[in-house]
Design an enzyme around this catalytic site. Structure first.
Site, short mmCIF file in Angstrom:
data_model
loop_
_atom_site.label_atom_id
_atom_site.label_comp_id
_atom_site.label_asym_id
_atom_site.label_seq_id
_atom_site.Cartn_x
_atom_site.Cartn_y
_atom_site.Cartn_z
N SER A 241 59.80 31.08 -10.49
CA SER A 241 58.51 30.47 -10.14
C SER A 241 58.39 30.38 -8.64
CB SER A 241 58.43 29.06 -10.71
OG SER A 241 59.25 28.18 -9.97
N ASP A 242 57.16 30.40 -8.13
CA ASP A 242 57.01 30.04 -6.72
C ASP A 242 57.39 28.56 -6.61
OD1 ASP A 242 56.51 30.17 -4.02
OD2 ASP A 242 54.59 31.17 -4.23
#
Lengths: 692, 692
Positions: A241-242
């Site tokens: 994920s960012d």
């Protein structure tokens, strides 16, 4: 021997064997970006968060290459790959050093979260300079080269690259945590996904990072649509994920109600590692039946597989002896210099360049970016062991007197809070008056063109409000040009800028890395002919652009823009003059004859564009091939450029990519085929109707 | 012709004539630091606030000399004067340019608020590096030289210097707006006032600035005692308050109740110009009868007199044609380099210095100050057009490989908020391990050693809490020394630092100006022998010092300290060895024979100290003369040093300065005469009993 140590097995088999020894809690712990050690299994701590956008970043000293957008302006994937190879070597050398000192901290591992292959859809996006520009083909070519350079020739990965941010992500920064990008199936297939597909299928990128925003209602890090694409492309690396993007699910997107639900949703969708802290709730989600142990096991297996591919569980790898002296070595820095030389774009020249040293006694170097280290850096960078600013580069190269004046603050109206507005103009004007020539160094830097949260500027979280210089600099430019001294403007910025002025020459220098000032001086004084080409359209004004939040490609980028063009895609002058003649086509390959009809050697980028006859073709021809060549004065070369299969496809409204036409028009030249660029360069693009 | 334009009249007569044409309101308006134009009288706007502590400051590009404390370490007033002359030339050149562009803003005038001649009483004072150290005689000699250099040979003043901060002012910064310094009559006469008296009587300094604090209950900017001293010394320049100091009268000192009373009190006392905004109440004070029109007229006359002395109302001056090209000219920068060469103090050397290049392939340059521009600057500085950091200087000078590592943040425990503490040590250790030698660049900069309000540090408003390096650097030093690599520590700081470590060599580099890195490299590689001498005592620990707020001189500075000495006043090694022999005295002049008994040329500072036999003499001998000389190897010179009358006086408890004794002991050597320094240098000071 433990089975997971057995190098005759596949990474998947080894990973499964390793994970089978873990408890559920241990597996879940490894899904944090800062994964702790599992000492009883001999697994050291590992931090997945490492950066290397243009050289190893945030890890102390490293060779600093020009920012990604500048690398794209080289139109030279081979050199991009070389820069990435150097980056990987330095990453390994430092990794070895960190391990030797027991340091497993952030920015010290081998999973590099680069490249950024988002499409630079809107010139106001603050992070656009992290990308390879606005064209899917150019982005894919550079992205693949960067991945190949980072990952090496195997069998063990030198480092693991990561394609980000998957997908349909390009601002606004200020809204990124709650934004839903709405994109048509056609735009997604035609523009937003091709580079990701290419990096996965052709360069086997090991990592993919999801974006912050939603895409058509689904959060990028847990999108069935996007995850389905990864499966379709047989992606077999890890998904991250960012940073703190999963937290956005409940806090900002309001798609879930609790962190437990967010963690479950991301894991279920296929997000293996959480940059952030939401996966702390995984065990609760498991207890509540929202995920299964198998979900955790699958993600953990992906992650261990990547670590195994990197050789982290091998006794030794071919990379263990890369010496520390390789870091920022003179040889590496010379490649950074070469990148800077090839990336700067000469946008205007009335003949003043290259400078005639014999006629110059005093040069005034003026402007807020003249002696700025930050303007060399861009963002996501390392620390250079030496910064040659534009000023320093000119001082080193020019035998006469150099007078310097800052001219103004980068964007504030005064340099001192106690002073009146415009407090540095008088000095700048005096410098100009006392010189034979002015080099005016303007532009932006990552403090006003960057990422949400990173910048202290008064604009929109790092995004630009418009395409103009900040007002302080607009006044400076006006006043310096009013002196009527010969003036070369050097603009350092990572995006389209309209300087709204008419200097004798204009160089767009991007953020050119630690050697930027040396490259600039070489170009100014004619040691090197400029050869960079715009990887983005330079627009006249932001006012004629679609709304920043509008993800339709209509009237955006060179393939769809109808007007508002200041300098076209692919454009950039040299100190010579080249002519393309005799465009031929045979066996999926174009053949173009190129002649240097000028008086000095130069490098040139031959560009090939294509358009089919169907209704589904983008408005304007699309880049489908290019080749950088060197030509001595008078020299003629015949260049062969293969045209990829995909170039003959188009995408219909349903997002289906097919061949819709029997006939195509090929365009060959040194810029996008459009009337303005032909007027600017005085050379028409060649065209050829073909039936493959 | 208007009378005030008549150059045959005295400045006082011309000023009176000019002021006589003003209305009361106009006179009052001129008492603001940002005095507005009086257009009907042809008087342009003028901003009195201009800075030039070590080169023209805050006015864009200028030659940047080493910080004042470093200039003092040269023990070379002639070179200080030359630096000031250059500063004045550049100020005039820029003043001419600003005037030509109609720019009358702050930092663009001729009334320079330098030098700072406060006594560096306590090593914790953040602004101590602005001063010439802890000794009244050394401070006076340097201060006079700086004033003479700034003001020129007349008749028109080249610029107007300003002696600040009058008086008894040396921290704490955090308390300065409400603090009352309590000093004995003896300390005031013996230590705090002599430099001010010398600058006024001997160098005719044109300006005096009052301090923020109170002195024995009176605010410095309106002290009957201090103003009485100025009258006693026949001061005939202008008096300015420190910035917003008059506001402190009512807001912080609580000596008055309203701004009206504060303004009246300051004006009545003799403060001509208000840096701040409190004199906006002067007309109200006049209406209320707290001041008279004559008070206003007197102050305005003083100010116009200074402007007239500066030639501001002359058709032309000898300075109008100083060309702009003089600013930061190569010639000027070479003088800055010379200052840096002479100011760095070699505190320890086991023979490793000068470095033997033939034995070195790789040097590791490590530390937060290695590539820092701020560490070159100090405070109250201009902008250099090129900064040679320590790292850059070594890179330029050394033919082999240089590896750089930042090592740690200047004072924070990590370089990145996301990282663990000590995130850069592994890199630094690796750099050391891969090198033949380490140059470890530690210390402070003006962000943690500076002025109240200027700094963003966590310490006491710019003051130091102790004399140690910040913890991040102490750990770095320890860890690097543990590698057992040969290590030279270079400490950039403006004050006494105990590095609490035992490297092979230790250089105290101060804040050495824009050429600092070049000077350092020259010294490291033996092109130049170090010759700086400590203008302050280096103490072992702050814990043994008197309380910071205690203004008694007891156990402070070399003249009164009994113990706690790490390196004594006047101390500094060279690459050679010098011996003083044959001290003689005749006609108020000492004659010393000095021999370079070493193998290389060097510069040395011969120092003369004196002590009388009375009870009023300070505890230890006081500096009364010095001379910098150059000696080739084996060369012998006889140096004559005149002893000023004042050296034979002492001060009794009532603050009366007289000759109290018939016999005196003279000491000659290359440092303060004390047992420790004699042990350090292996040379005893010569002594001679004299009866003048």
């Amino acid at each position: 021997m433990k089975k997971y140590l057995d190098q005759t097995l596949t990474p998947q088999q080894r990973a499964e064997a390793l994970v089978s020894e873990m408890t559920t809690e241990e597996m879940a712990s490894q899904l944090r970006y800062d994964a702790p050690a599992i000492e009883r299994l001999g697994i050291p701590a590992y931090n997945w968060w490492n950066e290397a956008l243009h050289g190893l970043a945030r890890s102390g000293i490293a060779t600093m290459f020009p920012q990604a957008i500048a690398l794209a302006a080289m139109f030279d994937p081979d050199l991009v790959q070389q820069a990435a190879e150097i980056t990987a070597d330095e990453t390994r050398a430092k990794y070895n050093a960190y391990l030797a000192h027991g340091d497993h901290d952030i920015y010290k591992g081998l999973t590099l979260w680069a490249p950024n292959i988002n499409i630079f859809r809107d010139p106001r996006w603050g992070r656009g300079h992290e990308t390879y520009g606005e064209d899917p083909f150019l982005t894919a070519e550079n992205g693949k080269a960067y991945v190949k350079g980072l990952q090496g020739q195997g069998p063990v990965l030198k480092t693991a690259a990561c394609a980000k941010h998957f997908a349909v992500h390009s601002g606004p920064e200020s809204l990124r945590h709650e934004f839903n990008a709405e994109a048509t199936p056609k735009d997604i297939e035609e523009t937003y996904l091709p580079a990701f597909e290419a990096l996965i299928k052709e360069a086997h990128v090991e990592g993919v990072m999801g974006a912050y925003n939603c895409v058509n209602g689904e959060p990028s890090c847990a999108s069935d649509f996007l995850m389905g694409k990864l499966r379709e492309w047989n992606f077999d690396g890890y998904f991250v994920s960012d940073c703190w993007a999963i937290q956005d699910f409940h806090q900002n997107h309001k798609i879930t109600s609790t962190p437990i639900e967010s963690a479950a949703m991301a894991l279920k969708a296929g997000c293996d590692v959480n940059c952030g802290c939401t996966y702390a709730y995984l065990l609760t989600a498991l207890e509540e039946g929202k995920i299964t142990e198998e979900d955790i096991r699958a993600a953990c297996t992906h992650l261990m597989r990547t670590r195994i591919k990197l050789g982290m569980f091998d006794q030794q790898t071919e990379y263990d002896n890369i010496p520390y002296a390789t870091v920022a070595s003179p040889e590496h820095k010379s490649v950074s210099l070469q990148c800077a030389e090839r990336s700067m774009v000469l946008l205007k020249n009335n003949g003043i360049l290259p400078l005639d040293e014999t006629k110059l006694k005093t040069i005034a170097v003026i402007g807020p970016n003249a002696d700025s280290r930050i303007a060399l850096e861009g963002n996501y960078c390392g620390t250079a062991d030496r910064y040659t600013t534009f000023l320093t580069g000119i001082q080193d190269r020019f035998a006469g007197r150099v007078i310097y004046a800052e001219g103004c603050h980068l964007y504030k109206d005064r340099s001192s809070g106690l002073a009146l507005a415009g407090d540095r103009y008088a000095e700048a004007l005096t410098a100009a008056e006392n010189a034979d020539l002015v080099i005016l160094c303007v532009g932006l830097d990552a403090t006003i063109e960057g990422e949400e949260g990173d910048t202290g500027n008064e604009f929109s979280s790092g995004d630009k409000n418009d395409l103009r210089l900040p007002e302080s600099q607009r006044i400076l430019v006006d006043r310096i040009l009013q002196t009527a001294k010969p003036t070369v403007i050097v603009c350092a910025a990572g995006s389209s800028i309209n300087i709204e002025a008419d200097p004798d020459a204009l160089i767009h220098a991007w953020y050119p890395g630690s050697e930027g000032g040396k490259a600039l001086a070489e170009i100014l004084f004619g040691d090197v002919s400029p050869s960079g080409k715009l990887p983005v359209t330079f627009y006249e004004t932001a006012e004629k652009l679609p709304d920043f939040t509008d993800y339709s490609m209509q009237n955006r980028t060179y393939r769809y823009a109808k007007d508002n063009i200041l300098y076209p895609f692919g454009y950039g002058l040299t100190y010579s003059k080249t002519e393309c003649t005799d465009l031929q086509y045979q066996n999926k390959t174009a053949r173009i004859t190129v002649t240097n009809t000028g008086k000095v050697p130069c490098e040139e980028v031959v560009q090939l564009y294509i358009k089919d006859a169907s209704q589904w073709s983008p408005l304007n021809p699309s880049l489908c091939g290019f080749r950088r060549i060197a030509l001595n004065a008078g020299e003629q070369k015949t260049v062969e450029i293969p045209i990829p299969e995909k170039a003959f496809t188009s995408v219909n409204a349903n997002g289906e990519r097919k061949i819709f036409s029997d006939t195509f028009t090929l365009y060959a030249g040194t810029h996008q085929p459009d009337p303005l660029s032909e007027t600017l360069t005085g050379t028409k693009c060649l065209t050829l109707e073909i039936t493959p």
